[in-house]
Design an enzyme around this catalytic site. Structure first.
Site, PDB file in Angstrom:
ATOM      1  CG  ASN A   9      63.286  49.544  51.976  1.00  0.00           C
ATOM      2  OD1 ASN A   9      63.874  50.301  52.749  1.00  0.00           O
ATOM      3  ND2 ASN A   9      63.446  49.588  50.657  1.00  0.00           N
ATOM      4  CE  LYS A  11      60.951  51.951  49.345  1.00  0.00           C
ATOM      5  NZ  LYS A  11      60.325  52.096  48.030  1.00  0.00           N
ATOM      6  CG  HIS A  95      65.514  49.400  46.924  1.00  0.00           C
ATOM      7  ND1 HIS A  95      64.990  50.460  46.214  1.00  0.00           N
ATOM      8  CD2 HIS A  95      64.468  48.747  47.472  1.00  0.00           C
ATOM      9  CE1 HIS A  95      63.677  50.440  46.336  1.00  0.00           C
ATOM     10  NE2 HIS A  95      63.334  49.414  47.096  1.00  0.00           N
ATOM     11  CD  GLU A  97      63.116  53.625  46.385  1.00  0.00           C
ATOM     12  OE1 GLU A  97      63.597  53.615  47.533  1.00  0.00           O
ATOM     13  OE2 GLU A  97      61.913  53.359  46.150  1.00  0.00           O
ATOM     14  CD  GLU A 167      61.670  45.830  46.090  1.00  0.00           C
ATOM     15  OE1 GLU A 167      60.807  45.842  46.977  1.00  0.00           O
ATOM     16  OE2 GLU A 167      62.539  46.703  45.986  1.00  0.00           O
ATOM     17  N   GLY A 173      56.093  51.943  44.810  1.00  0.00           N
ATOM     18  CA  GLY A 173      55.552  53.243  45.206  1.00  0.00           C
ATOM     19  C   GLY A 173      54.495  53.789  44.263  1.00  0.00           C
ATOM     20  CB  SER A 213      52.233  48.573  44.979  1.00  0.00           C
ATOM     21  OG  SER A 213      52.785  49.781  44.477  1.00  0.00           O
TER      22      SER A 213
HETATM   23  P1  13P Z   1      56.308  50.143  48.046  1.00  0.00           P
HETATM   24  O1  13P Z   1      55.802  48.979  48.860  1.00  0.00           O
HETATM   25  O2  13P Z   1      56.131  51.460  48.716  1.00  0.00           O
HETATM   26  O3  13P Z   1      55.828  50.086  46.640  1.00  0.00           O
HETATM   27  O4  13P Z   1      57.915  49.962  47.973  1.00  0.00           O
HETATM   28  C1  13P Z   1      58.427  48.729  47.611  1.00  0.00           C
HETATM   29  C2  13P Z   1      59.872  48.721  47.861  1.00  0.00           C
HETATM   30  O5  13P Z   1      60.628  49.399  47.206  1.00  0.00           O
HETATM   31  C3  13P Z   1      60.375  47.893  48.957  1.00  0.00           C
HETATM   32  O6  13P Z   1      61.756  47.810  48.936  1.00  0.00           O
END
Ligand code: 13P
Length: 255
Positions: A9, A11, A95, A97, A167, A173, A213
């Site tokens: 992903n 982002k 997601h 976010e 997740e 992150g 992560s």
């Molecule tokens: P990270 O791998 O940067 O922690 O992000 C995970 C994520 O949100 C994947 O959709």
């Protein structure tokens, strides 16, 4: 029995030019990898170009979101059919976010998931608890609510192809991933809930992947659990060597 799914992903990272460069390099690096479903999810602007760049390879393409209507006066939105025609076969839905920053709810996740399936896209439906919810021992209840509401009304016959991404919000992150035991517990719970909703056969075929992560150094431990069927990777998917290392670790022979 379930093919591991490793999805990147991106982002809000990579211009079209950067995305094409990445895609061309990745397809070359992973061309001999068998037994792993590999997906990258670029921003909408790069979807078509990335799909072109990985055509006839073992790399698939996904959108990071979608809207549920086919077309209309919905400024800023992108329909499932548009995504499919651009060359994507997957769509990330719900997601954290999007839930946290853009007002996504379990109800909108449900409409998007159904629309994705109807358009022939494989939804990757994201669920996961916040740190406060985990500390209050509400994790499993949150997962139940997100799964029940997010997958409501989907017939068992259409559910086998979908993927659920567990997740934990506190792991995204932050560099702080779930322990393999925490992931194993959550994934087994998600699978049990899928079994209740769709029956044993379908639940055994759905992929439940872990996100938060994930790095080349921790992916092997996370994937060791029987119910962890792959990974949804954020930061470590932005660079070809680290994403490819995660893909390599997910090969059935490597586990
Ligand atoms: P990270 O791998 O940067 O922690 O992000 C995970 C994520 O949100 C994947 O959709």
């Amino acid at each position: 029995m379930r093919r591991p799914l490793i999805a990147g992903n991106w982002k809000m990272f990579k211009t079209v030019r950067e995305a094409i460069g990445f895609a061309e390099e990745l397809r070359n690096v992973v061309k001999d990898v068998a037994g792993v479903e590999i997906v990258v999810a670029p921003p909408f602007t790069a979807l078509h170009a990335v799909a072109d760049a990985v055509r006839n390879s073992n790399v698939g393409v996904g959108a990071q979101d979608l809207y549920w209507e086919a077309e209309g006066a919905f400024t800023g939105e992108v329909s499932p059919g548009m995504i499919k025609e651009a060359g994507a076969d997957y769509a990330i839905v719900g997601h954290s976010e999007r839930r946290r920053l853009f007002g996504e709810t379990d109800a909108s996740v449900n409409r998007k998931t159904r629309a994705a399936i109807a358009a022939g896209l494989t939804p990757i439906v994201c669920v996961g608890e916040t740190l406060e919810e985990r500390e209050r021992a509400e994790t499993l209840g949150v997962l139940d609510r997100q799964i029940d509401a997010g997958l409501e009304g989907i017939p068992a016959g259409q559910a086998a192809g979908l993927a659920v991404a567990y997740e934990p919000v506190w792991a995204i992150g932050t560099g702080r991933h779930a322990t393999p035991a925490q992931a194993a517990e959550a994934h087994a719970h998600v699978r049990a809930r899928l079994r209740q909703r769709f029956g044993a056969d379908v639940a055994a075929r759905c992929r439940v992947i872990y996100g938060g992560s994930v790095k080349p150094e921790n992916v092997r431990d996370l994937l060791a659990s029987a119910d962890v069927d792959g990974a949804l990777v954020g930061g470590a998917s932005l660079d070809v060597p680290s994403f490819a290392a995660i893909v390599m670790a997910a090969r059935p022979a490597a586990l």
